[in-house]
Write an enzyme that holds these catalytic residues in place. Structure first.
Site, PDB file in Angstrom:
ATOM      1  N   ASP A  66       0.815  -1.218   0.000  1.00 29.31           N
ATOM      2  CA  ASP A  66       0.000   0.000   0.000  1.00 29.31           C
ATOM      3  C   ASP A  66       0.848   1.266   0.000  1.00 29.31           C
ATOM      4  OD1 ASP A  66       0.967  -0.365   2.582  1.00 29.31           O
ATOM      5  OD2 ASP A  66      -0.966  -0.945   3.398  1.00 29.31           O
ATOM      6  N   ASP A 135      -7.171  -2.954  14.256  1.00 32.34           N
ATOM      7  CA  ASP A 135      -8.575  -3.260  13.944  1.00 32.34           C
ATOM      8  C   ASP A 135      -8.695  -4.496  13.045  1.00 32.34           C
ATOM      9  OD1 ASP A 135      -7.639  -2.288  11.528  1.00 32.34           O
ATOM     10  OD2 ASP A 135      -9.121  -0.683  11.335  1.00 32.34           O
ATOM     11  N   HIS A 137      -6.987  -5.141  10.246  1.00 33.87           N
ATOM     12  CA  HIS A 137      -6.820  -4.957   8.800  1.00 33.87           C
ATOM     13  C   HIS A 137      -5.520  -5.564   8.286  1.00 33.87           C
ATOM     14  CE1 HIS A 137      -4.812  -0.763   9.483  1.00 33.87           C
ATOM     15  NE2 HIS A 137      -3.862  -1.609   9.159  1.00 33.87           N
ATOM     16  N   GLU A 142      -9.683  -1.964   5.604  1.00 28.68           N
ATOM     17  CA  GLU A 142     -10.316  -1.670   6.893  1.00 28.68           C
ATOM     18  C   GLU A 142     -11.601  -2.483   7.084  1.00 28.68           C
ATOM     19  OE1 GLU A 142      -8.533  -0.291   8.834  1.00 28.68           O
ATOM     20  OE2 GLU A 142      -7.813   1.706   8.309  1.00 28.68           O
TER      21      GLU A 142
HETATM   22  C1  GLP Z   1      -0.473   0.080   8.511  1.00 32.48           C
HETATM   23  C2  GLP Z   1      -0.180  -0.720   7.242  1.00 32.48           C
HETATM   24  C3  GLP Z   1      -0.311  -2.204   7.462  1.00 32.48           C
HETATM   25  C4  GLP Z   1       0.395  -2.605   8.737  1.00 32.48           C
HETATM   26  C5  GLP Z   1      -0.248  -1.916   9.911  1.00 32.48           C
HETATM   27  C6  GLP Z   1       0.366  -2.288  11.232  1.00 32.48           C
HETATM   28  O1  GLP Z   1      -1.798   0.417   8.654  1.00 32.48           O
HETATM   29  N1  GLP Z   1      -0.986  -0.336   6.148  1.00 32.48           N
HETATM   30  O2  GLP Z   1       0.200  -2.873   6.340  1.00 32.48           O
HETATM   31  O3  GLP Z   1       0.349  -3.991   8.897  1.00 32.48           O
HETATM   32  O4  GLP Z   1      -0.095  -0.524   9.711  1.00 32.48           O
HETATM   33  O5  GLP Z   1       1.449  -1.457  11.514  1.00 32.48           O
HETATM   34  P1  GLP Z   1       2.506  -1.673  12.659  1.00 32.48           P
HETATM   35  O6  GLP Z   1       3.369  -2.793  12.211  1.00 32.48           O
HETATM   36  O7  GLP Z   1       3.257  -0.376  12.728  1.00 32.48           O
HETATM   37  O8  GLP Z   1       1.753  -1.970  13.881  1.00 32.48           O
END
Ligand code: GLP
Length: 244
Positions: A66, A135, A137, A142
């Site tokens: 993304d 959440d 995702h 989402e």
């Molecule tokens: C973002 C990304 C996800 C990732 C998530 C968790 O929202 N789009 O791909 O898995 O954050 O992030 P973190 O690893 O910083 O908790």
């Protein structure tokens, strides 16, 4: 398969070992990559293996999950920038083999179509690295996103904006939308490694792995994946009925 590691360091080493084995087996591996804080340790391990000449990245092809809509590649919070800083700038990857959605694209619909096409043309993703949002995702899919979705523009949930605001100066600076691979795009990866670390992921992990398969927790679709390894540290695993 679920693997529980004592701490984040062990989780990172475990994930990097699996990626190493995949690259050694297929030097032109098509690798799906994630951002966020969770894979940072894994990327550090991979950089180290490259420095020790254990790993050659010259033929691997990458697709990131993304990118924030509206952020250019040189914006310090863009995922382009993150990837360059935390992995690509430190390994011998061919820049032509890197794919990350362009957050500044004028025709976003065409970009999403082209991204799907590029994945197909590369032969599909061999190994996808995933984190999980608090959440539930994956990518930026989402709660409420169709489990059939493909690369699309997603509106970020309020909780995600809050979670990710720690990387920005203020909450208002966090983009409200992103371009993300869809749930189905991710699901089609031949192999998936899902990583989660820390207590704040424990509820999402339990719902994703032990709850019903639902678009309200897009990671829950992974229960159906035929070839997935979930690597958790003890804190992220603490709310699982089976292991907690
Ligand atoms: C973002 C990304 C996800 C990732 C998530 C968790 O929202 N789009 O791909 O898995 O954050 O992030 P973190 O690893 O910083 O908790």
């Amino acid at each position: 398969m679920i693997v529980i590691k004592e701490n984040y360091d062990e989780l990172s080493k475990g994930a990097a070992k699996l990626i190493k084995e995949a690259i050694l087996e297929k030097p032109n591996l098509v690798l799906g990559l994630a951002t966020g804080s969770t894979p940072l340790g894994t990327y550090q391990e991979l950089i180290q293996m490259h420095k020790e000449s254990i790993l050659d990245f010259s033929r691997i092809i990458t697709f990131n999950l993304d990118e924030y809509l509206g952020l250019s590649a040189n914006h310090s919070q863009s995922y382009h920038y993150y990837m360059k800083k935390n992995l690509f700038g430190e390994i011998n990857i061919n820049p032509e083999n890197i794919h990350i959605p362009d957050g500044t694209a004028k025709d976003v619909k065409a970009l999403c179509r082209d991204y799907e096409k590029a994945i197909q043309e590369a032969g599909g993703i061999d190994l996808q690295i995933l984190g999980i949002g608090s959440d539930g995702h994956i990518g930026f899919n989402e709660p409420g996103t169709s489990l059939d979705s493909r690369t699309h523009v997603a509106k970020l949930a309020e909780s995600t904006i809050r979670d990710n605001s720690r990387f920005f100066e203020k909450k208002e600076d966090v983009p409200e939308s992103a371009i993300t691979m869809g749930v189905q795009t991710i699901f089609e990866a031949k192999k998936i490694i899902l990583l989660a670390s820390g207590e704040n992921k424990a509820t999402a992990v339990a719902k994703a792995l032990e709850g019903p398969i639902t678009s309200q927790i897009t990671a829950s679709i992974l229960q159906r994946h035929p070839n997935i390894i979930v690597i958790l540290d003890e804190k992220a695993a603490s709310k699982l009925k089976k292991y907690g």
